[in-house]
Motif scaffolding. Structure first.
Motif: not given
Length: 324
Positions: A151-158
């Protein structure tokens, strides 16, 4: 358009293939269509994938223990989500058939397993399955529930940021069915939210939820983030969406953009898959920053330059894609 990078019944991998635990990321599939009753669909799946049919409710069936796990087949209405309420309830559902879709819901699958499920599409088509382009108000869709890396992985936000910028491109390239635009199922995110995503570049789910809160009050968007938010931030989600009781918490994106074209011989699940894969590929590359810079210039332009069609041309040029 012609989809790149996928042979028949082969689904090219996502740029990040595993989750934070090192397991293959899985994707749940939902396919809606008409033309076949629930029992006929269940029979076709059982004949081809094995398993045992559970038909205790004629409008909510299961093929349990198939080669792809437990498959659910239901009449996709509020009534169809629960057991029939006696004869009257069952009769109402029968009347709705043809106006609302039958839906197949798979468990989370690997890309190789999705390819095996995709092989069912021509079988269902030959049996009479009909998609959203066979009627003016047939707003049927295909949904992908894509497990996040974490959920908090940078790829998720990107990926969230990339989707906001690519949504107009995906709609233009795929010719999203007009009924799916009119019916309130797959609305685009408000432009103000995309402006804020491109400018703020949120680096946490908490900041993302703060940005979403004023703009997104429903699940009826092409990318539905509410299941992910409920899973990752249950208390903050409850504070922001106190009335959203139907949302099921999942560590997954809920991609709702494509329409169901199951009756078209050239169509398969590779099309929505390749659409989503583009989003994640951009999220994993420097193209995301290039698109964000271009969006901010676009956001401050006026008149015809601010139109969605202008952004599609700009973004397609950055991505090296043909806009014809």
């Amino acid at each position: 358009m012609t989809w790149q990078g996928a042979d028949a019944y082969h689904f090219a991998p996502l740029p990040i293939e595993t989750n934070a635990r090192g397991d293959k990321r899985r994707i749940g599939i939902e396919v809606e269509f008409s033309g076949l009753c629930e029992r006929r669909v269940a029979s076709i799946l059982q004949e081809n994938l094995g398993g045992e049919m559970d038909d205790a409710d004629p409008h909510l069936l299961f093929v349990r223990g198939s080669a792809l796990g437990d498959l659910e087949i239901e009449l996709d209405t509020a009534l169809g989500k629960k057991k029939s309420d006696g004869l009257a309830g069952s009769q109402v559902k029968d009347l709705l058939r043809g106006l609302v879709p039958v839906e197949i819901v798979t468990p989370p699958l690997t890309p190789d397993e999705i390819a095996r499920f995709d092989a069912m599409i021509p079988v269902l088509r030959e049996a009479g399955a009909s998609g959203s382009r066979n009627g003016v108000f047939l707003g049927f869709g295909v949904h992908l529930n894509v497990e996040v890396v974490a959920p908090a992985d940078p790829h998720t936000l990107r990926t969230v940021r990339a989707f906001g910028l690519l949504d107009p491109v995906l709609r233009a390239e795929n010719g999203i069915d007009v009924t799916r635009r009119v019916l309130p199922f797959v609305n685009a995110w408000p432009r103000a939210l995309v402006d804020e995503l491109a400018e703020e570049k949120p680096d946490s789910l908490e900041l993302l939820l703060d940005l979403m809160d004023p703009h997104v009050r429903t699940r009826n968007h092409a990318l539905d983030l509410l299941p992910l938010m409920k899973h990752a931030l249950p208390r903050l989600f409850e504070a922001s969406y106190p009335d959203e009781h139907s949302t099921k918490a999942r560590p997954a994106f809920h991609f709702r953009l494509p329409d169901s074209r199951i009756n078209e011989e050239s169509w398969s699940l590779q099309e929505p898959w390749e659409m989503w894969r583009l989003v994640e590929e951009v999220a994993a590359s420097e193209q995301l920053e290039a698109l964000e810079d271009a969006w901010q210039d676009h956001a401050h332009s006026g008149g015809v330059l601010r139109r969605e069609s202008a952004w599609v041309r700009i973004a397609s040029d950055i991505l090296g894609r043909d806009t014809k």
